[in-house]
Design a protein around this motif. Sequence first.
Motif, mmCIF file in Angstrom:
data_model
loop_
_atom_site.group_PDB
_atom_site.id
_atom_site.type_symbol
_atom_site.label_atom_id
_atom_site.label_comp_id
_atom_site.label_asym_id
_atom_site.label_seq_id
_atom_site.Cartn_x
_atom_site.Cartn_y
_atom_site.Cartn_z
ATOM 1 N N VAL A 95 46.752 -1.106 19.832
ATOM 2 C CA VAL A 95 47.011 0.324 20.002
ATOM 3 C C VAL A 95 45.868 1.119 19.392
ATOM 4 C CG1 VAL A 95 48.702 2.179 19.713
ATOM 5 C CG2 VAL A 95 49.471 -0.214 19.700
ATOM 6 N N VAL A 96 45.396 2.133 20.104
ATOM 7 C CA VAL A 96 44.327 3.000 19.608
ATOM 8 C C VAL A 96 44.747 4.463 19.733
ATOM 9 C CG1 VAL A 96 42.516 1.332 20.205
ATOM 10 C CG2 VAL A 96 43.181 3.090 21.868
ATOM 11 N N ARG A 97 43.983 5.306 19.089
ATOM 12 C CA ARG A 97 44.144 6.761 19.202
ATOM 13 C C ARG A 97 42.775 7.385 18.962
ATOM 14 N NH1 ARG A 97 47.721 8.480 13.987
ATOM 15 N NH2 ARG A 97 47.961 10.366 15.244
ATOM 16 N N HIS A 98 42.668 8.690 19.074
ATOM 17 C CA HIS A 98 41.387 9.340 18.801
ATOM 18 C C HIS A 98 40.989 9.018 17.356
ATOM 19 C CE1 HIS A 98 38.168 12.218 18.491
ATOM 20 N NE2 HIS A 98 38.389 12.680 19.714
ATOM 21 N N PRO A 99 39.777 8.481 17.146
ATOM 22 C CA PRO A 99 39.364 8.100 15.793
ATOM 23 C C PRO A 99 39.430 9.234 14.773
ATOM 24 C CG PRO A 99 37.857 7.191 17.406
ATOM 25 C CD PRO A 99 38.764 8.123 18.152
ATOM 26 N N PHE A 100 39.143 10.461 15.212
ATOM 27 C CA PHE A 100 39.178 11.592 14.279
ATOM 28 C C PHE A 100 40.617 11.944 13.902
ATOM 29 C CE2 PHE A 100 34.915 13.342 16.120
ATOM 30 C CZ PHE A 100 34.253 12.233 15.603
ATOM 31 N N GLU A 101 41.527 11.842 14.855
ATOM 32 C CA GLU A 101 42.942 12.092 14.565
ATOM 33 C C GLU A 101 43.504 11.007 13.647
ATOM 34 O OE1 GLU A 101 44.902 12.494 18.311
ATOM 35 O OE2 GLU A 101 43.719 14.258 18.898
ATOM 36 N N SER A 127 47.122 -0.223 24.516
ATOM 37 C CA SER A 127 48.067 0.877 24.329
ATOM 38 C C SER A 127 47.389 2.026 23.591
ATOM 39 C CB SER A 127 49.283 0.386 23.536
ATOM 40 O OG SER A 127 50.198 1.438 23.287
ATOM 41 N N LYS A 128 47.902 3.224 23.798
ATOM 42 C CA LYS A 128 47.406 4.395 23.093
ATOM 43 C C LYS A 128 48.580 5.146 22.480
ATOM 44 C CE LYS A 128 43.130 5.280 25.698
ATOM 45 N NZ LYS A 128 42.329 6.317 26.400
ATOM 46 N N MET A 129 48.314 5.870 21.402
ATOM 47 C CA MET A 129 49.370 6.661 20.768
ATOM 48 C C MET A 129 49.959 7.677 21.738
ATOM 49 S SD MET A 129 50.204 5.886 17.622
ATOM 50 C CE MET A 129 50.784 7.360 16.787
ATOM 51 N N GLU A 130 49.116 8.155 22.662
ATOM 52 C CA GLU A 130 49.589 9.152 23.622
ATOM 53 C C GLU A 130 50.623 8.580 24.587
ATOM 54 O OE1 GLU A 130 45.116 9.381 23.871
ATOM 55 O OE2 GLU A 130 46.441 8.437 22.402
ATOM 56 N N THR A 131 50.615 7.265 24.777
ATOM 57 C CA THR A 131 51.559 6.625 25.704
ATOM 58 C C THR A 131 52.318 5.504 24.989
ATOM 59 O OG1 THR A 131 49.786 5.128 26.457
ATOM 60 C CG2 THR A 131 50.138 7.150 27.725
ATOM 61 N N LEU A 132 52.527 5.661 23.704
ATOM 62 C CA LEU A 132 53.085 4.580 22.880
ATOM 63 C C LEU A 132 54.435 4.091 23.385
ATOM 64 C CD1 LEU A 132 52.507 2.937 20.287
ATOM 65 C CD2 LEU A 132 53.855 4.638 19.043
ATOM 66 N N GLU A 133 55.312 4.998 23.739
ATOM 67 C CA GLU A 133 56.659 4.603 24.155
ATOM 68 C C GLU A 133 56.656 3.883 25.496
ATOM 69 O OE1 GLU A 133 60.781 4.087 24.043
ATOM 70 O OE2 GLU A 133 59.301 4.529 22.494
ATOM 71 N N GLU A 134 55.911 4.408 26.470
ATOM 72 C CA GLU A 134 55.837 3.753 27.779
ATOM 73 C C GLU A 134 55.211 2.365 27.657
ATOM 74 O OE1 GLU A 134 54.893 8.189 28.604
ATOM 75 O OE2 GLU A 134 54.866 6.786 26.919
ATOM 76 N N ASP A 135 54.153 2.265 26.856
ATOM 77 C CA ASP A 135 53.487 0.982 26.672
ATOM 78 C C ASP A 135 54.414 -0.018 25.990
ATOM 79 O OD1 ASP A 135 51.265 2.264 27.717
ATOM 80 O OD2 ASP A 135 50.358 2.656 25.765
ATOM 81 N N ARG A 136 55.151 0.437 25.007
ATOM 82 C CA ARG A 136 56.077 -0.437 24.289
ATOM 83 C C ARG A 136 57.109 -1.037 25.226
ATOM 84 N NH1 ARG A 136 61.098 -0.699 21.628
ATOM 85 N NH2 ARG A 136 61.764 1.047 22.917
ATOM 86 N N GLU A 137 57.671 -0.216 26.088
ATOM 87 C CA GLU A 137 58.690 -0.699 27.022
ATOM 88 C C GLU A 137 58.127 -1.774 27.944
ATOM 89 O OE1 GLU A 137 60.344 2.590 29.111
ATOM 90 O OE2 GLU A 137 61.291 3.481 27.345
ATOM 91 N N MET A 138 56.918 -1.564 28.443
ATOM 92 C CA MET A 138 56.323 -2.538 29.347
ATOM 93 C C MET A 138 55.971 -3.838 28.630
ATOM 94 S SD MET A 138 56.340 -1.430 32.442
ATOM 95 C CE MET A 138 55.095 -2.375 33.290
ATOM 96 N N ILE A 139 55.460 -3.731 27.420
ATOM 97 C CA ILE A 139 55.097 -4.934 26.652
ATOM 98 C C ILE A 139 56.338 -5.769 26.352
ATOM 99 C CG2 ILE A 139 54.240 -5.748 24.415
ATOM 100 C CD1 ILE A 139 52.344 -3.260 24.483
ATOM 101 N N LEU A 140 57.408 -5.128 25.933
ATOM 102 C CA LEU A 140 58.637 -5.866 25.636
ATOM 103 C C LEU A 140 59.208 -6.521 26.890
ATOM 104 C CD1 LEU A 140 60.394 -3.446 23.103
ATOM 105 C CD2 LEU A 140 59.164 -5.576 22.618
ATOM 106 N N ARG A 141 59.059 -5.851 28.044
ATOM 107 C CA ARG A 141 59.504 -6.450 29.306
ATOM 108 C C ARG A 141 58.707 -7.694 29.638
ATOM 109 N NH1 ARG A 141 59.211 -3.464 34.455
ATOM 110 N NH2 ARG A 141 60.003 -5.466 35.137
#
Length: 320
Positions: free
Chosen positions: A158-164, A232-246
């Motif tokens: 999982v990544v996000r904007h480095p400055f954030e 995965s990205k923090m901006e899409t964390l929930e959607e990515d989580r659901e797909m990974i668990l599937r």
Amino acid sequence: MPDPWLFFLVKLPCALSNMWKPSNILHILLLLSINLTTIPSLPSHPDQSTWWKEQEARQFLIQTVCQKNAQDIPHGLGQFGVKKFSYSESYNLLFCRNQKVGSSTWLVQNFRYLLGIPEDDLKRLNVGNWYNWTLDKFTVEDEEKLRLLFDTAVSFSVVRHPFERLVSAYQDKILDEESPLGQSFRRHRGEPSFAKLIRLVIKRGMTDNFNIHWEPYISSCNYCSFKYTVISKMETLEEDREMILRMVGAEDVVPRKKKIHNKVVGKNIEEVTKELFSELTREEGEALADIYKYDLEMFGYDADMYLDMTNQEYKRLNNS
């Protein structure tokens, strides 16, 4: 069991590319033994095709940046090595953790339940720090084992904007007077400020001496050498989580949590980051962008949206 189609589509190309490795023979036989006529069609999910297209775009960008900067990008596992990885053998799920980018969420709210311990029993355990407790349950032995896992496991990071991410570390680790990192900062540098933290990051970045909470992504998860199943990205964390668990058949094992509203979170952190970057000089901002230049480019993040907020009227970097 994992979703058959997802398992087949994600891992077959990887398995075939490594089919002559003895460690993968059983895996190949498993894939080839699947009766395609019995595989159900993918459930009709309105966002599924969009999600896969986004993953393709993320992977393509990583590949492009890696090829363009092949001589300059580090290819090792950094100062923390395999300690940055968590692996569930039961679900064949491999996770490279970037601190301050959903690592606690993934370990405590997801990996913890992959142990097969009923939730009521987990609640009865006398655990002081769930993150460390869970971390110890999903270790990777060594780099040789890690490389074998990338051949067969569903892997993600999982990544996000480095400055954030820096702002999040500043708020949670430096400003917190109870945090060991915050206490150490106060002992050596006095009352904390964002500008002081950034000058520290820049100074230590000259020798690649980074704290784990702001170490560049490319310095530890080795995106150029390892092909992750999911970025995965923090901006899409929930959607990515659901797909990974599937993908690993754990969607009914992990309790459903309240949906994370990424856009609201993103908006708030963006505003705070712009405000804190106004405390920096342009020179400091550009030095920071240079440290994280490959992270920014590889994951498609814009540095200028925050660099434009810096103070361009005076220099401080060489006088700190």
